[in-house]
Design a protein around this motif. Structure first.
Motif, PDB file in Angstrom:
ATOM      1  N   THR A   1      33.761 -35.424 -48.152  1.00  0.00           N
ATOM      2  CA  THR A   1      33.101 -36.589 -48.721  1.00  0.00           C
ATOM      3  C   THR A   1      33.732 -37.856 -48.159  1.00  0.00           C
ATOM      4  O   THR A   1      34.943 -38.078 -48.292  1.00  0.00           O
ATOM      5  CB  THR A   1      33.220 -36.594 -50.260  1.00  0.00           C
ATOM      6  OG1 THR A   1      32.651 -35.392 -50.788  1.00  0.00           O
ATOM      7  CG2 THR A   1      32.473 -37.794 -50.842  1.00  0.00           C
TER       8      THR A   1
ATOM      9  N   VAL B   1      34.215 -41.747 -48.380  1.00  0.00           N
ATOM     10  CA  VAL B   1      34.144 -42.767 -49.432  1.00  0.00           C
ATOM     11  C   VAL B   1      34.530 -44.130 -48.862  1.00  0.00           C
ATOM     12  O   VAL B   1      35.655 -44.313 -48.381  1.00  0.00           O
ATOM     13  CB  VAL B   1      35.069 -42.424 -50.623  1.00  0.00           C
ATOM     14  CG1 VAL B   1      35.022 -43.543 -51.672  1.00  0.00           C
ATOM     15  CG2 VAL B   1      34.655 -41.102 -51.249  1.00  0.00           C
TER      16      VAL B   1
ATOM     17  N   ILE C   1      36.448 -49.928 -55.251  1.00  0.00           N
ATOM     18  CA  ILE C   1      35.815 -48.617 -55.150  1.00  0.00           C
ATOM     19  C   ILE C   1      34.723 -48.449 -56.203  1.00  0.00           C
ATOM     20  O   ILE C   1      34.808 -48.988 -57.316  1.00  0.00           O
ATOM     21  CB  ILE C   1      36.871 -47.494 -55.290  1.00  0.00           C
ATOM     22  CG1 ILE C   1      36.283 -46.138 -54.900  1.00  0.00           C
ATOM     23  CG2 ILE C   1      37.457 -47.468 -56.702  1.00  0.00           C
ATOM     24  CD1 ILE C   1      37.324 -45.040 -54.803  1.00  0.00           C
TER      25      ILE C   1
ATOM     26  N   GLY D   1      32.719 -43.075 -56.111  1.00  0.00           N
ATOM     27  CA  GLY D   1      33.857 -42.816 -55.244  1.00  0.00           C
ATOM     28  C   GLY D   1      35.075 -42.360 -56.023  1.00  0.00           C
ATOM     29  O   GLY D   1      35.806 -41.444 -55.606  1.00  0.00           O
TER      30      GLY D   1
ATOM     31  N   VAL E   1      38.297 -35.488 -49.556  1.00  0.00           N
ATOM     32  CA  VAL E   1      37.762 -36.855 -49.577  1.00  0.00           C
ATOM     33  C   VAL E   1      38.463 -37.656 -48.484  1.00  0.00           C
ATOM     34  O   VAL E   1      39.683 -37.597 -48.335  1.00  0.00           O
ATOM     35  CB  VAL E   1      37.971 -37.522 -50.947  1.00  0.00           C
ATOM     36  CG1 VAL E   1      37.780 -39.040 -50.855  1.00  0.00           C
ATOM     37  CG2 VAL E   1      36.991 -36.945 -51.958  1.00  0.00           C
TER      38      VAL E   1
ATOM     39  N   LEU F   1      38.897 -41.509 -47.128  1.00  0.00           N
ATOM     40  CA  LEU F   1      38.753 -42.903 -47.542  1.00  0.00           C
ATOM     41  C   LEU F   1      38.819 -43.850 -46.349  1.00  0.00           C
ATOM     42  O   LEU F   1      39.632 -43.675 -45.448  1.00  0.00           O
ATOM     43  CB  LEU F   1      39.857 -43.278 -48.532  1.00  0.00           C
ATOM     44  CG  LEU F   1      40.043 -42.404 -49.770  1.00  0.00           C
ATOM     45  CD1 LEU F   1      41.240 -42.909 -50.572  1.00  0.00           C
ATOM     46  CD2 LEU F   1      38.786 -42.405 -50.625  1.00  0.00           C
TER      47      LEU F   1
ATOM     48  N   THR G   1      31.590 -46.698 -45.342  1.00  0.00           N
ATOM     49  CA  THR G   1      32.189 -45.548 -44.679  1.00  0.00           C
ATOM     50  C   THR G   1      31.642 -45.222 -43.302  1.00  0.00           C
ATOM     51  O   THR G   1      32.331 -44.636 -42.481  1.00  0.00           O
ATOM     52  CB  THR G   1      32.088 -44.308 -45.578  1.00  0.00           C
ATOM     53  OG1 THR G   1      32.767 -43.225 -44.970  1.00  0.00           O
ATOM     54  CG2 THR G   1      30.634 -43.921 -45.804  1.00  0.00           C
TER      55      THR G   1
ATOM     56  N   ILE H   1      29.545 -41.710 -49.734  1.00  0.00           N
ATOM     57  CA  ILE H   1      29.554 -42.623 -50.873  1.00  0.00           C
ATOM     58  C   ILE H   1      29.886 -44.001 -50.313  1.00  0.00           C
ATOM     59  O   ILE H   1      31.002 -44.268 -49.885  1.00  0.00           O
ATOM     60  CB  ILE H   1      30.582 -42.198 -51.941  1.00  0.00           C
ATOM     61  CG1 ILE H   1      30.232 -40.800 -52.466  1.00  0.00           C
ATOM     62  CG2 ILE H   1      30.612 -43.215 -53.080  1.00  0.00           C
ATOM     63  CD1 ILE H   1      31.207 -40.264 -53.494  1.00  0.00           C
TER      64      ILE H   1
ATOM     65  N   GLY I   1      30.393 -48.102 -49.622  1.00  0.00           N
ATOM     66  CA  GLY I   1      31.128 -49.210 -50.217  1.00  0.00           C
ATOM     67  C   GLY I   1      30.627 -50.523 -49.662  1.00  0.00           C
ATOM     68  O   GLY I   1      29.856 -50.561 -48.699  1.00  0.00           O
TER      69      GLY I   1
END
Length: 267
Positions: free
Chosen positions: A3, A5, A15, A19, A78, A80, A85, A108, A110
């Motif tokens: 994933t 994020v 976030i 997320g 995950v 980040l 992303t 996900i 941002g």
């Protein structure tokens, strides 16, 4: 499962709830901050808020030797990043690698500077052309200073097409975060060497610390912003082409642009 994020613009609080849920349910959390970074926070603050350990990855870990990726074949991982992303080509490539390994991926999103800069300045997002990056000048093996003309050429091409330009500023391990006056110096130096007039008497917008509680937004002619103090990073530069009257009004009222620009705009 892998994933991706996006963490947003400034600090650990940017976030999304989606997320945060992904992080809390992950077996392991990784992060990279060389393509973009959250200037208003640290790994320690993120770990406290997210209640998990974050493994920081280097450029080598992402681009050349992503051994960690194999764990996503049997664990929930995950990954980040600052901003949104999938803005970086590096992350798209990583997602393709995961797909080729049979790993399911999820995004996900941002907040991104690409949209935040439009909101802070009042420029209309659909009127932007190709983006550019101003790199630091460097000394060649022959001892000569080398300055890239690419961002200047991009601004020139966009201007001819009636499009605004979003100009990202270099981040260097030794030289640090480039500031708006530094970028303007580079662009004006290129202009002088070519005897052209793309930046002369040109209205530009400087933005610093987008996403923070006190972002700096200032619009003026390029030469006048050479001495303006935008404060701490991150900085980004916008170079508009012709302005819609709503854009011009926004720049005057929201970014401190000279009121004289309104006189040349027809409603």
């Amino acid at each position: 499962m892998l994933t991706f994020v996006g963490l947003g613009l400034f600090d650990e609080k940017d976030i999304s709830l989606k997320g945060l849920d992904a992080i809390k349910n992950a077996d392991r959390v990784y992060a990279e901050f060389y393509t973009s970074c959250l200037i208003g926070t640290s790994i320690e603050k993120m770990e406290r808020l997210y209640s998990t350990r974050i493994h920081l990855l280097s450029r080598e870990d992402i681009e050349n030797n992503p051994e960690w990726l194999e764990s996503a074949m049997h664990e929930d991982i995950v990954f980040l990043t600052g901003g949104d992303t999938m803005v970086s080509t590096t992350h798209v490539d990583l997602r393709i690698r995961a797909h080729d390994m049979g790993i399911d991926t999820k995004l996900i999103h941002g907040a991104s500077i690409s949209s935040a800069a439009c909101g802070l300045s009042g420029l209309q997002n659909y009127r932007f052309g190709k983006a550019a990056t101003v790199p630091y000048p460097y000394i060649s093996s022959r001892g000569k200073e080398v300055i890239s003309h690419t961002p200047y050429d991009t601004i020139r091409a966009n201007t001819i097409a009636g499009l605004h330009t979003m100009v990202f500023l270099d981040i260097d391990v030794e030289k640090g975060f480039m500031k708006i006056p530094d970028a303007l110096e580079v662009l004006l130096q290129v202009e002088k060497s070519r005897n052209e007039g793309v930046m002369k008497n040109r209205l530009v917008i400087g933005i610093a610390r987008a996403g923070s509680e006190i972002p700096a937004v200032k619009c003026d002619f390029a030469e006048k912003l050479l001495d303006f103090d935008f404060g701490h990073p991150l900085h980004i530069l916008l170079v508009p082409a012709s302005l819609h009257f709503v854009e011009a009004e926004a720049l005057v009222k929201l970014a401190g642009a000279p009121e004289e620009i309104l006189e040349s705009i027809e409603k």
